[in-house]
Design a protein around this motif. Sequence first.
Motif, short mmCIF file in Angstrom:
data_model
loop_
_atom_site.label_atom_id
_atom_site.label_comp_id
_atom_site.label_asym_id
_atom_site.label_seq_id
_atom_site.Cartn_x
_atom_site.Cartn_y
_atom_site.Cartn_z
N PHE A 34 0.80 -1.23 0.00
CA PHE A 34 0.00 0.00 0.00
C PHE A 34 0.83 1.28 0.00
CE2 PHE A 34 -3.12 -2.93 1.99
CZ PHE A 34 -4.16 -2.75 1.10
N TYR A 35 1.95 1.26 0.68
CA TYR A 35 2.66 2.51 0.95
C TYR A 35 4.07 2.44 0.42
CZ TYR A 35 -1.35 2.46 3.99
OH TYR A 35 -2.64 2.35 4.46
N PRO A 36 4.60 3.58 -0.08
CA PRO A 36 4.16 4.94 0.21
C PRO A 36 3.10 5.54 -0.71
CG PRO A 36 6.21 5.00 -0.99
CD PRO A 36 5.92 3.55 -0.76
N SER A 37 2.68 4.86 -1.80
CA SER A 37 1.80 5.60 -2.73
C SER A 37 0.67 4.78 -3.34
CB SER A 37 2.64 6.20 -3.87
OG SER A 37 3.31 5.18 -4.59
N ASN A 38 0.63 3.48 -3.15
CA ASN A 38 -0.41 2.66 -3.77
C ASN A 38 -1.55 2.42 -2.78
OD1 ASN A 38 1.06 2.43 -6.18
ND2 ASN A 38 2.23 0.73 -5.35
N TYR A 39 -2.39 3.42 -2.62
CA TYR A 39 -3.40 3.38 -1.57
C TYR A 39 -4.58 2.50 -1.96
CZ TYR A 39 -0.63 7.35 -0.08
OH TYR A 39 0.41 8.16 0.29
N LEU A 40 -5.41 2.19 -0.96
CA LEU A 40 -6.57 1.34 -1.16
C LEU A 40 -7.46 1.83 -2.29
CD1 LEU A 40 -8.44 -0.98 -0.25
CD2 LEU A 40 -9.42 0.61 1.44
N CYS A 41 -7.76 3.11 -2.32
CA CYS A 41 -8.64 3.66 -3.34
C CYS A 41 -8.05 3.52 -4.73
CB CYS A 41 -8.97 5.12 -3.04
SG CYS A 41 -7.54 6.14 -2.63
N LEU A 116 -2.82 9.34 7.37
CA LEU A 116 -2.79 10.77 7.69
C LEU A 116 -1.86 11.51 6.74
CD1 LEU A 116 -2.70 10.63 11.61
CD2 LEU A 116 -4.67 11.08 10.11
N ASP A 117 -0.73 10.90 6.37
CA ASP A 117 0.18 11.52 5.41
C ASP A 117 -0.47 11.61 4.02
OD1 ASP A 117 2.14 11.88 7.27
OD2 ASP A 117 3.32 10.12 6.70
N ALA A 118 -1.21 10.58 3.64
CA ALA A 118 -1.89 10.62 2.34
C ALA A 118 -2.92 11.73 2.30
CB ALA A 118 -2.56 9.27 2.07
N MET A 119 -3.64 11.91 3.39
CA MET A 119 -4.63 12.98 3.46
C MET A 119 -3.96 14.35 3.43
SD MET A 119 -7.30 11.49 6.29
CE MET A 119 -8.35 10.07 5.93
N LYS A 120 -2.81 14.44 4.07
CA LYS A 120 -2.11 15.72 4.15
C LYS A 120 -1.50 16.12 2.81
CE LYS A 120 1.75 17.99 6.53
NZ LYS A 120 2.81 17.83 7.57
N TRP A 121 -0.86 15.16 2.14
CA TRP A 121 -0.07 15.49 0.96
C TRP A 121 -0.81 15.29 -0.36
CZ3 TRP A 121 3.80 18.36 2.21
CH2 TRP A 121 4.47 18.16 3.43
N PHE A 122 -1.84 14.44 -0.35
CA PHE A 122 -2.53 14.14 -1.61
C PHE A 122 -4.02 14.45 -1.56
CE2 PHE A 122 1.15 11.26 -1.37
CZ PHE A 122 1.82 11.66 -2.51
N ASN A 123 -4.45 15.10 -0.50
CA ASN A 123 -5.85 15.55 -0.39
C ASN A 123 -6.88 14.43 -0.42
OD1 ASN A 123 -5.16 18.36 -0.26
ND2 ASN A 123 -4.86 18.35 -2.48
N TYR A 124 -6.49 13.23 0.06
CA TYR A 124 -7.48 12.17 0.20
C TYR A 124 -8.39 12.48 1.38
CZ TYR A 124 -5.08 9.18 -3.17
OH TYR A 124 -4.53 8.66 -4.31
N LYS A 125 -9.58 11.88 1.34
CA LYS A 125 -10.56 12.06 2.40
C LYS A 125 -10.85 10.73 3.07
CE LYS A 125 -10.93 16.33 1.06
NZ LYS A 125 -10.24 17.42 1.82
#
Length: 213
Positions: A34-41, A116-125
């Motif tokens: 998943f990390y650092p960039s292949n998120y669930l969505c 939390l980092d994904a939400m901060k840096w990539f504007n995920y919700k």
Amino acid sequence: MITIQNSAPQWRNAPVGLTPEEFENPYDVLVHFFYPSNYLCRYRKWLERWLIAAIEDNNKWKRDKLIRCIYTFQRMGQMLDALWIIYQRGDRLTKEETSIRGGIDTPYYEWSNYILDAMKWFNYKDDDFELQELTTGEEQEPFLVVDEFFASRDVFDAKQTLDFWCHSAIVNSWEYSTMDVKELYDFYKEMIRLIEAVFVIVEVRALRDIKKT
């Protein structure tokens, strides 16, 4: 692309996609899935796109998307290797452990630093990381989904099906055999459920580590 695997009994389920270090620490493979960039969505979007590609035989691939497709299917194969090791060990998470995430009896979730980092840096919700396929019981006990996945297949068969899916998505059906549509759709749904279960496992372990420190 078909991954060459040895089906001899003594090697059939060998984790050929993992390094010795990853074999010793299979949970690290799940984190890196998943990390650092292949998120669930992102996995949800990609798998749906590759399902459609395999069914519709849309072979107009741009080079970067073709590389991403092949690379991600390889990562999913590594995830299956790691899960098989963990499955064979009989690892479990208790409901008390998974409750650290919240969301069952509370209106909110606790997120790991990864999210939390994904939400901060990539504007995920929050919505981008909500589970869509698991029941409440499976969310509380994600290894039930792992057990269900491997109940009818070993990791060799799972990776063969995964490779066939990748093959079906990127080649012309008139040149090569492709997966049966029902088999493909059923496996797609199983993989989405499995990826959500892995996401829960990774989150619980990350949150547990935060609590320890």
